[in-house]
Design an enzyme around this catalytic site. Sequence first.
Site, mmCIF file in Angstrom:
data_model
loop_
_atom_site.group_PDB
_atom_site.id
_atom_site.type_symbol
_atom_site.label_atom_id
_atom_site.label_comp_id
_atom_site.label_asym_id
_atom_site.label_seq_id
_atom_site.Cartn_x
_atom_site.Cartn_y
_atom_site.Cartn_z
ATOM 1 N N ASN A 191 0.869 -1.181 0.000
ATOM 2 C CA ASN A 191 0.000 0.000 0.000
ATOM 3 C C ASN A 191 0.902 1.225 0.000
ATOM 4 O O ASN A 191 1.528 1.537 1.006
ATOM 5 C CB ASN A 191 -0.890 -0.041 1.257
ATOM 6 C CG ASN A 191 -1.718 1.233 1.410
ATOM 7 O OD1 ASN A 191 -1.768 2.061 0.500
ATOM 8 N ND2 ASN A 191 -2.357 1.376 2.556
ATOM 9 N N TRP A 192 0.953 1.887 -1.140
ATOM 10 C CA TRP A 192 1.852 3.053 -1.264
ATOM 11 C C TRP A 192 1.277 4.306 -0.612
ATOM 12 O O TRP A 192 1.965 5.317 -0.532
ATOM 13 C CB TRP A 192 2.163 3.309 -2.747
ATOM 14 C CG TRP A 192 3.317 2.483 -3.245
ATOM 15 C CD1 TRP A 192 3.839 1.353 -2.659
ATOM 16 C CD2 TRP A 192 4.112 2.723 -4.415
ATOM 17 N NE1 TRP A 192 4.896 0.879 -3.388
ATOM 18 C CE2 TRP A 192 5.087 1.705 -4.482
ATOM 19 C CE3 TRP A 192 4.083 3.695 -5.423
ATOM 20 C CZ2 TRP A 192 6.038 1.636 -5.504
ATOM 21 C CZ3 TRP A 192 5.026 3.616 -6.454
ATOM 22 C CH2 TRP A 192 5.992 2.598 -6.483
ATOM 23 N N LYS A 193 -0.002 4.246 -0.206
ATOM 24 C CA LYS A 193 -0.632 5.418 0.427
ATOM 25 C C LYS A 193 -0.436 6.644 -0.490
ATOM 26 O O LYS A 193 -0.469 6.491 -1.697
ATOM 27 C CB LYS A 193 -0.090 5.619 1.834
ATOM 28 C CG LYS A 193 -0.178 4.319 2.659
ATOM 29 C CD LYS A 193 0.126 4.490 4.108
ATOM 30 C CE LYS A 193 -0.032 3.137 4.810
ATOM 31 N NZ LYS A 193 0.127 3.220 6.264
ATOM 32 N N HIS B 39 -9.336 1.138 5.293
ATOM 33 C CA HIS B 39 -8.032 1.322 5.940
ATOM 34 C C HIS B 39 -8.220 2.275 7.131
ATOM 35 O O HIS B 39 -9.020 3.202 7.064
ATOM 36 C CB HIS B 39 -7.016 1.896 4.948
ATOM 37 C CG HIS B 39 -5.615 1.859 5.476
ATOM 38 N ND1 HIS B 39 -5.140 2.775 6.389
ATOM 39 C CD2 HIS B 39 -4.600 0.981 5.258
ATOM 40 C CE1 HIS B 39 -3.885 2.461 6.685
ATOM 41 N NE2 HIS B 39 -3.533 1.377 6.024
ATOM 42 N N GLU C 38 -6.564 4.664 8.129
ATOM 43 C CA GLU C 38 -6.345 6.079 7.801
ATOM 44 C C GLU C 38 -7.598 6.696 7.178
ATOM 45 O O GLU C 38 -7.834 7.897 7.308
ATOM 46 C CB GLU C 38 -5.113 6.211 6.892
ATOM 47 C CG GLU C 38 -3.822 5.978 7.694
ATOM 48 C CD GLU C 38 -2.667 5.402 6.913
ATOM 49 O OE1 GLU C 38 -2.678 5.466 5.673
ATOM 50 O OE2 GLU C 38 -1.740 4.852 7.551
ATOM 51 N N GLU D 34 -4.868 -4.946 10.676
ATOM 52 C CA GLU D 34 -3.841 -3.917 10.828
ATOM 53 C C GLU D 34 -4.074 -3.163 12.132
ATOM 54 O O GLU D 34 -4.883 -2.221 12.160
ATOM 55 C CB GLU D 34 -3.893 -2.927 9.664
ATOM 56 C CG GLU D 34 -3.635 -3.533 8.305
ATOM 57 C CD GLU D 34 -3.068 -2.509 7.336
ATOM 58 O OE1 GLU D 34 -2.020 -2.799 6.749
ATOM 59 O OE2 GLU D 34 -3.654 -1.420 7.180
ATOM 60 N N GLY E 299 3.213 2.136 10.780
ATOM 61 C CA GLY E 299 4.228 3.172 10.670
ATOM 62 C C GLY E 299 4.993 3.444 11.963
ATOM 63 O O GLY E 299 5.739 4.415 12.055
ATOM 64 N N SER F 175 3.934 -2.264 10.177
ATOM 65 C CA SER F 175 5.387 -2.363 10.402
ATOM 66 C C SER F 175 5.993 -3.689 9.976
ATOM 67 O O SER F 175 6.924 -4.189 10.619
ATOM 68 C CB SER F 175 5.730 -2.067 11.869
ATOM 69 O OG SER F 175 5.395 -0.726 12.189
ATOM 70 N N GLY G 138 3.075 -1.224 4.161
ATOM 71 C CA GLY G 138 3.073 0.204 3.848
ATOM 72 C C GLY G 138 4.468 0.663 3.463
ATOM 73 O O GLY G 138 4.942 0.421 2.347
ATOM 74 N N GLY G 139 5.150 1.312 4.385
ATOM 75 C CA GLY G 139 6.454 1.937 4.131
ATOM 76 C C GLY G 139 7.451 1.065 3.381
ATOM 77 O O GLY G 139 8.090 1.524 2.430
HETATM 78 P P1 13P Z 1 3.426 0.282 7.510
HETATM 79 O O1 13P Z 1 3.884 -0.996 6.873
HETATM 80 O O2 13P Z 1 4.137 1.497 6.996
HETATM 81 O O3 13P Z 1 3.398 0.177 9.011
HETATM 82 O O4 13P Z 1 1.890 0.508 7.045
HETATM 83 C C1 13P Z 1 0.996 -0.546 7.139
HETATM 84 C C2 13P Z 1 -0.244 -0.167 6.420
HETATM 85 O O5 13P Z 1 -0.968 0.718 6.828
HETATM 86 C C3 13P Z 1 -0.560 -0.891 5.168
HETATM 87 O O6 13P Z 1 -1.855 -0.632 4.754
#
Ligand code: 13P
Length: 251
Positions: A13-15, A98, A100, A168, A174, A213, A234-235
């Site tokens: 997920n590149w957000k 998600h 967020e 999640e 993050g 993470s 994510g990251g």
């Molecule tokens: P991180 O891997 O950056 O913690 O993010 C997880 C995430 O929100 C994937 O949707």
Amino acid sequence: MMVRARRPLVAGNWKMNGLRSSAAELSRIIQGAKELGAVDLMLCPPATLIALFAAAVAGSAVRIGAQDCHAEPSGAFTGDLSAEMLRDAGASAIIVGHSERRIHHNETDADVRAKALAARRAGLCAIICVGETHGERENGRALAVVERQLDGSVPDGATAENLVVAYEPVWAIGSGLTPTPADVAEMHGLIRERLQSRFAKEGQATRILYGGSVKPSNAKELMGVAEVDGALVGGASLKADEFLAIADAYR
Ligand code: 13P
């Protein structure tokens, strides 16, 4: 060799990250995917890149997903994108609910369910996210919160084709923090139980991802937990080598 009940999925997920120049990273992922074991790979870039990325992955094993959609197929919703549009651009799945989006856009379980149904209407898979906050875990409410989110967000008639669930924990996203393998096993076990009781065989075949993470250094341990069928990253998905190293946990 261990035979898995479900083929694992590692999704990135590149957000709100990535420009057209990021296609170079995607090329490295497509190249690296050829060396991986039995694992599905998906990248969910911002919507501006879906068409470009979908064209780039054509003929490869990598799939492209979206990060959100509107529940309606079309209409006067300035700035929004329908599931049909995302499919038309080349997406094969849509992340919905998600944390967020739940937090910054006040999305409720009912909103998430409507979006999951929109994805299904368009012929796409909905990757439905659930997860407790730090406070909820501290108060011993993590299981109850996730069960409520799951029951409210996952529409009736779900199948292993049209649904993936991603657990999640909000506090793990993050932050560099992850739950213990025992806590992940407990939560994924609960999610599996709920899916099986609602969808029988389909619930047994539905993939449940862990997200929060995930890094190359912890992927093997987390992916090795019972009922964990892959990761939502994510990251670490922004760098091809890290993303591929995570998927390599399935070698
Ligand atoms: P991180 O891997 O950056 O913690 O993010 C997880 C995430 O929100 C994937 O949707």
